[in-house]
Design a protein around this motif. Structure first.
Motif, PDB file in Angstrom:
ATOM      1  N   GLU A 291       0.700  -1.270  -0.051  1.00  0.00           N
ATOM      2  CA  GLU A 291      -0.039  -0.255  -0.204  1.00  0.00           C
ATOM      3  C   GLU A 291       0.883   1.330   0.003  1.00  0.00           C
ATOM      4  O   GLU A 291       0.476   2.376  -0.623  1.00  0.00           O
ATOM      5  CB  GLU A 291      -0.829   0.068   1.191  1.00  0.00           C
ATOM      6  N   TRP A 292       2.223   1.406   0.765  1.00  0.00           N
ATOM      7  CA  TRP A 292       2.726   2.508   0.896  1.00  0.00           C
ATOM      8  C   TRP A 292       4.198   2.427   0.518  1.00  0.00           C
ATOM      9  O   TRP A 292       4.874   3.527   0.422  1.00  0.00           O
ATOM     10  CB  TRP A 292       2.699   2.835   2.551  1.00  0.00           C
ATOM     11  N   GLU A 474       3.343  11.527  -2.577  1.00  0.00           N
ATOM     12  CA  GLU A 474       3.975  10.233  -1.853  1.00  0.00           C
ATOM     13  C   GLU A 474       5.149  10.310  -1.146  1.00  0.00           C
ATOM     14  O   GLU A 474       5.885   9.616  -1.179  1.00  0.00           O
ATOM     15  CB  GLU A 474       4.033   9.022  -2.985  1.00  0.00           C
ATOM     16  N   ASP A 518      -1.505  14.542   0.937  1.00  0.00           N
ATOM     17  CA  ASP A 518      -2.206  13.365   0.754  1.00  0.00           C
ATOM     18  C   ASP A 518      -1.185  12.154   0.367  1.00  0.00           C
ATOM     19  O   ASP A 518      -0.223  12.431  -0.103  1.00  0.00           O
ATOM     20  CB  ASP A 518      -2.940  13.536  -0.787  1.00  0.00           C
ATOM     21  N   ARG A 519      -1.601  11.017   0.969  1.00  0.00           N
ATOM     22  CA  ARG A 519      -0.858   9.883   0.614  1.00  0.00           C
ATOM     23  C   ARG A 519       0.733  10.038   1.094  1.00  0.00           C
ATOM     24  O   ARG A 519       1.662   9.638   0.457  1.00  0.00           O
ATOM     25  CB  ARG A 519      -0.977   9.449  -0.881  1.00  0.00           C
TER      26      ARG A 519
END
Length: 726
Positions: A291-292, A474, A518-519
């Protein structure tokens, strides 16, 4: 407008006194950019004249290590002379060490070399706790009237200067204070890397240039990376997202993250084998990694937005990972993010610009200017009456509402490269001589990709939030901390009695930014414990009387035993996950405290494999990696000779085995009882330490102690557990 004065050092103090009188509130950069000759001249003047009031506001005051007596002196003396010889010492550090700073002088620092000033009454009383982004504001509030800095020059542009390693606070201070309230004095240094972007300033920025001093750059020796640090770095490297943004803190933990990130890209099969060896699917978590982060090589690459430009970023650049360029135009950056345009322009570029509302019907000279700045048009394209003229003499109507005009502009732009991209924005740098040499050797095109700028641009989002959000996709904001409470608060800057270890720096800003973008995620890395034997203590604790990062900002935490995802977790989940990252010597005590506080189900027990958490487990995982030559004490090179590297291991072993009187007594007895001649390898090491022969009882015992340490470490080839607190 030229600078007011170009002077020699012996004229500098008189010039300052003539302008400012007898009250000097001096701001000096942290670390590398501090002009030691200017600072010393001011300090000596105030020390010799009590009528002068000197207040120095700075950070990271750097002098070479001062060797103690005995074995440490024998080791460090020759190394310090070789590595730092000629570096001008800061006089006020010697007076701080001696407790002899005059009453008319105040030294205030906002960030300290870790542990260097514990117990120093002067520094501890005058320490200013400040987020890095607020330092310029706090300098202004304290009445700074003189800024001193070392700057870089270019022989081909004598009127241009670069703030180089330290535009961080200087640019913000120049923006905050009217120039009539701030005198700026600089010391040029031809060895200082010339950095472009916001760091470039004109000569008329300064009031006085002191030209007759040469200052050797302070080169930080490469430090060893322990097995513990390597495992922490391996875990963290799995949470970095391809196409994302990276921020890294200083030290061996940051080096370990860079090392494994480079391995992930350059030797992916070996990297995946290490993940399997370390039980990464369990200790990091396959779902969390997918996911990350990732485990595959980097196809898009990374961009760096980091308070500190660490040496690791240069290694990632050379490895082909730090290559995602960002552009200081929110529209262009947005189109790149959405993949509507690419860095190599296509024929439909102007159709895209038109459709997205980024160009008007008729282009003005201003429009042609920014389009040329970013490489979208040739700088020779001109507006003439109602037409656009190309360098080859061709023309089209200046009316972009016509598809054929956009197509003509698109054909002109096709295969051109976007200009002005940066792979890194940073506020300061400090590193090894290799780093400085590498920066000095960059081509002009490469240099343009490394942008030094104000700390307010890097450490927060308020100077241009739309652009920052477009660039910092990210983001993984990776920092280290000293302790974590079971409820998720981080302790990074001071001890429980208020003694400051280092400082807040930019950590709070980056942790908060991870929640704002975000993210994006904050990764706080820490060693699960510190110390050895009976003096070992857990760095994961139930509570602590001070927090640098409040628990409501808890996020990802990384120790040598794995990763805990604390974001959005309830208190019991947070407690369970952090106990799983603690060393097994303290897990039950932590569980008991949490149960007593009513925060944990009394029936919960530590699950496998976390009950195995121990230094033995760490050594078991990393021993094979070292045996295969995949790990070394110095992943990015060493400033020590091979003999000195072995001696550092031996001296570290001695220190770890003499932390209390019982351990010291056992060690001395073992040394006295040891017999036998020194091996050939040991003899070489003894010669380096000047202990080939004993000239007295003290030398005889030192020689015996060193031999015991050499014999105990000569086969291991790895460093002792690192300590995160002094």
């Amino acid at each position: 407008m030229k600078p007011l004065v170009t002077a020699k050092l012996d004229e500098f103090v008189a010039f300052v006194r003539g302008r400012l009188g007898d009250h000097w509130v001096v701001g000096a950069p942290l670390g590398l950019g501090k002009p030691n000759h200017l600072v010393n001249a001011l300090y000596r003047a105030a020390k010799s004249d009590p009528s002068i009031r000197l207040e120095l506001f700075t950070a990271l005051s750097l002098n070479p290590p001062k060797p103690a007596q005995g074995l440490k002196q024998r080791f460090l003396g020759p190394f310090v002379e070789r590595h730092f010889g000629g570096y001008p010492l800061l006089d006020y550090i010697a007076d701080l060490d001696a407790g002899a700073v005059p009453e008319n002088i105040v030294i205030s620092e906002f960030y300290l070399r870790s542990g260097s000033r514990l117990g120093d009454r002067h520094i501890q009383r005058h320490y200013v706790s400040s987020n890095y982004t607020h330092v310029a504001r706090d300098m202004a509030a304290r009445g700074v009237n003189l800024l001193v800095q070392m700057v870089a020059t270019r022989s081909d542009r004598p009127d241009d200067f670069s703030l180089s390693c330290n535009p961080d606070v200087t640019l913000d201070l120049l923006r905050l204070l009217p120039r009539e309230h701030l005198m700026v004095a600089v010391q040029p240094n031809p060895d200082l890397p010339y950095m472009t972007g916001d760091a470039e300033v004109a000569a008329d920025t300064f009031d006085i240039i002191v030209e007759d001093q040469a200052q050797r750059l302070f080169a930080v020796p490469h430090m060893p990376v322990s097995d513990t640090d390597y495992l922490i770095g391996l875990h963290a490297s799995q949470l970095i997202r391809d196409g994302g943004t990276l921020q890294l803190g200083i030290g061996s933990l940051g080096d370990a993250v860079s090392f494994f990130t480079a391995m992930r890209h350059g030797d992916n099969p070996a990297y995946r084998k290490l993940l399997a060896d370390s039980d990464a699917d369990q200790r990091v978590g396959r779902e969390l990694r997918e996911e990350w982060g990732g485990e595959a090589p980097f196809e898009i690459g990374l961009y760096a937005a980091s308070e500190m430009f660490t040496e690791g970023f240069l290694h990632l650049y050379r490895a082909g990972i730090l290559r995602r360029r960002v552009y200081d135009h929110v529209g262009i950056q947005g189109l790149l993010n959405r993949r509507l345009i690419a860095e190599r322009l296509r024929a439909d570029t102007f159709d895209v610009l038109w459709r997205e509302g980024m160009v008007p019907v008729c282009l003005t000279d201003s429009d042609l200017g920014w389009l040329a700045d970013f490489g979208l048009l040739d700088p020779q394209v001109r507006c003439a009456a109602e037409t656009l003229e190309f360098p080859d003499g061709g023309t089209v109507p200046n009316d972009l509402s016509q598809p054929e005009v956009r197509q003509a502009l698109g054909r002109h732009a096709e295969n051109r490269e976007l200009k002005g991209g940066a792979v890194l924005h940073a506020a300061f740098f400090l590193g090894s001589q290799w780093m400085y040499d590498t920066l000095n050797a960059l081509t002009d095109a490469e240099r343009e990709e490394f942008r030094m700028t104000a700390v307010s641009r890097i450490n927060q989002l308020y100077r241009g939030e739309a652009l920052d959000r477009a660039q910092r996709l990210e983001a993984r904001l990776v920092n280290s901390t000293m302790k974590m409470t079971l409820l998720g608060a981080a302790v990074s800057d001071q001890l429980r009695d208020g003694q400051v270890v280092s400082g807040v720096g930019g950590q709070y800003n980056f942790v908060a930014m991870a929640h704002a973008l975000d993210r994006s995620r904050s990764l706080l890395m820490l060693r699960s414990f510190r110390g050895h034997g009976s003096e070992a203590v857990s760095n994961i604790v139930w509570e602590y009387p001070h927090a640098t990062i409040p628990r409501h900002l808890r996020d990802l935490v990384v120790t040598e035993y794995g990763v805990a995802d604390l974001r959005s977790a309830n208190d019991e989940e947070c407690i369970r996950r952090l106990i799983c990252l603690a060393d097994n010597r303290w897990q039950e005590a932590l569980r008991t405290e949490a149960v007593a506080a009513g925060k944990l189900d009394p029936h919960w027990r530590v699950p496998a494999p976390y009950c195995e958490n121990s230094p033995t487990w760490v050594r078991g995982v990393t021993a094979a990696w070292r045996a295969r030559g995949q790990l070394s004490d110095y992943p990015f090179g060493s400033d020590f000779t091979p003999e000195e590297e072995q001696l550092t291991r031996a001296l570290a072993w001695l220190q770890s085995h003499s932390r209390n009187w019982r351990a010291r007594a056992r060690l001395v007895f073992s040394a006295i009882a040891s017999a036998g001649k020194a091996s050939e390898e040991s003899h070489v090491l003894l010669r380096r330490m000047g202990l080939e022969r004993s000239s007295g009882p003290g030398d005889w015992l030192d020689r015996r102690l060193l031999l015991v340490a050499i014999r105990s470490t000569i086969q291991s080839g790895s460093n002792a557990q690192a300590s995160d607190e002094p």
